[in-house]
Scaffold this active site. Sequence first.
Site, short mmCIF file in Angstrom:
data_model
loop_
_atom_site.label_atom_id
_atom_site.label_comp_id
_atom_site.label_asym_id
_atom_site.label_seq_id
_atom_site.Cartn_x
_atom_site.Cartn_y
_atom_site.Cartn_z
N ASP A 314 5.99 1.51 -1.57
CA ASP A 314 6.10 0.09 -1.91
C ASP A 314 6.90 0.02 -3.21
O ASP A 314 6.82 0.95 -4.03
CB ASP A 314 4.70 -0.50 -2.10
CG ASP A 314 4.75 -2.00 -2.36
OD1 ASP A 314 5.46 -2.69 -1.62
OD2 ASP A 314 4.10 -2.46 -3.31
N ASP A 507 0.45 0.67 -5.12
CA ASP A 507 -0.29 0.56 -6.38
C ASP A 507 -1.77 0.24 -6.16
O ASP A 507 -2.53 0.09 -7.11
CB ASP A 507 0.34 -0.49 -7.31
CG ASP A 507 0.40 -1.88 -6.68
OD1 ASP A 507 -0.22 -2.07 -5.62
OD2 ASP A 507 1.07 -2.76 -7.25
N ASP A 511 -2.19 -3.29 -1.20
CA ASP A 511 -1.65 -2.43 -0.15
C ASP A 511 -2.74 -1.83 0.75
O ASP A 511 -2.45 -0.90 1.51
CB ASP A 511 -0.86 -1.27 -0.79
CG ASP A 511 0.31 -1.77 -1.62
OD1 ASP A 511 0.98 -2.69 -1.17
OD2 ASP A 511 0.53 -1.23 -2.72
#
Length: 617
Positions: A314, A507, A511
Amino acid sequence: MDKHLVKIILGGVIFAIALFINSEIIWLKPAVFLISYLIVGGDIVMRAMGNITKGEIFDENFLMSVATIGAIIIGEYPEGVAVMLFYQIGEYFQDYAADRSRKSISDLMDIRPDYANVKRGDEIVTVDPQEIRIGDVIVIKPGEKIPLDGKVLEGRSMIDTSALTGESVPREVEAGHELISGCINLNGVIIAEVTKEFGESTVNKILDLVENAGNRKSNSEKFITRFARYYTPVVVFIAVFLAIVPPLVFESATFSQWVYRALTFLVVSCPCALVVSIPLSFFGGIGGASRAGILVKGGNYLESLAQAETIVFDKTGTLTKGIFEVQKIHPKGISEEELLELTAHAENYSNHPISQSLKRAYGKSIDNDRISELKEIPGKGVQARVDGRLVAAGNFRLMESIGVDYSEEHWDGTTVHVAIDGEYAGFFLIADELKEDAGLAISRLKELHIKKNVMLTGDTESIGRGVAETLGMDEVHTELLPADKVEKVEEFLGQKSKTGKLVFVGDGINDAPVLARADIGIAMGGLGSDAAIEAADIVIMTDEPSKVAVAIGIAKNTLSIAKQNIVFAISVKVLVLILSGVGLASMRAAVFADVGVTFLAVLNSFRTLRVKKFTQV
């Protein structure tokens, strides 16, 4: 001195004396050998008998007891005692190796706080951290562990986070900063307000993770457990066959000759090298990773990580700092000040990094009474009424969904469009920065022969491609909603090979669905993030993406060492089993095949603790 070591030395000295006895008293030499045997092997025989009463017959204690007692019965006293003595030496080094591996974990376990100083009126009372509640005020003196998560009210100090992150450089904290439990206050008195009870604190979650890591076995460990369960009974029956059948079939064969071969066969067959060294390899790998500030939740995840083929990152907060700053304000039919004021109020309840940057740019206190009808729209932005006016702030998708024409100018950064009462009111240009080691992370992954490095982002095509080209990513996919990211990961899962694994690195904040769907989920910045610790299989305690490569390097090294031990142990044992079966291997060779191979495999397992080469830039 260690009792185990004393027993080995005492038994070894008496064994040596017995070897040099040359007396006319027939029973003296066997008696001294038996005393040596009882010292070094008595506990193993007792353990074997205890296990038999529990129905656990076929283990290494049973094999060693039968083989050595059998050797003594047929008059091979030196052989019987030597086998048990060297077996105990091997056990001693196994224990030493396990203790070394545990120490790397226990160093991390030292983060557990023993007490907390809580303010009760004008007094400071020392209590158990579990007795403290949210809102209590605690005092942390220099040299003390921070007992609970909190927020600094007064004081300034340097904080040692090395037990959690592996980083040697202390961090400075002052009033308004967050405190993470488990760190050590170095030089100043800190007064802080507790924000989480002990059960929910960072230190407790990490300790639970580490304590349970050993319960999640790798496929290699599971294989060895199954192997030993079936292998040991088989070799016992083969040994019985060797002792009984040949003397009955062949005229020249004697029972003493074939019983000796059968006993040698039993000594060789003990699966200690595999049963001990393979779990020890993974335990060492987990311990070594913890030294580098990487928490692995089990050997199964370490093994899967070693087979990583595709790494999906990401962007925001993982490869970039996630600290957005407003670079430009472009109002339309409204002043900059008013546009910023209304937008900051609309964004007030959002924790998204972009919302935080708008509030920082406004820089004034926000009156919550002016805000109503707040609605956060995932992947698009927010809507709220501020002073009765409907403010919509977000990306182009939000503007399209509410039917507002917007500016389509392209800038290097993230554009936040704003509409007020259905009319376009301008936009903010917000930029993020790459983390210092983001480029190093990708180059190291390529050195580790990762086939594909992919970046997923909700940003525009121009921003996403610019970041991907700077870092040298193999693929980039932009303008993705959270659900789109899950779909992309599903797509990549279908493209990988049968043995390859897909790793997602995020992080840990938003997510969780993707972390759960990937073969391995790695969360960055676990220091202070409950979501990261809960959602991921592996937690990197710092915000360094280069540690993804460190984790993969440690995993590959651990799996390689485990495989070396399997191949070496099985190869030597099969060879000596064949030689013992045909009478070409003595019981001393059997001792090497058992204790010697175990000893060498354990020494090889030590190498999993050496992680410095993976952390060096």
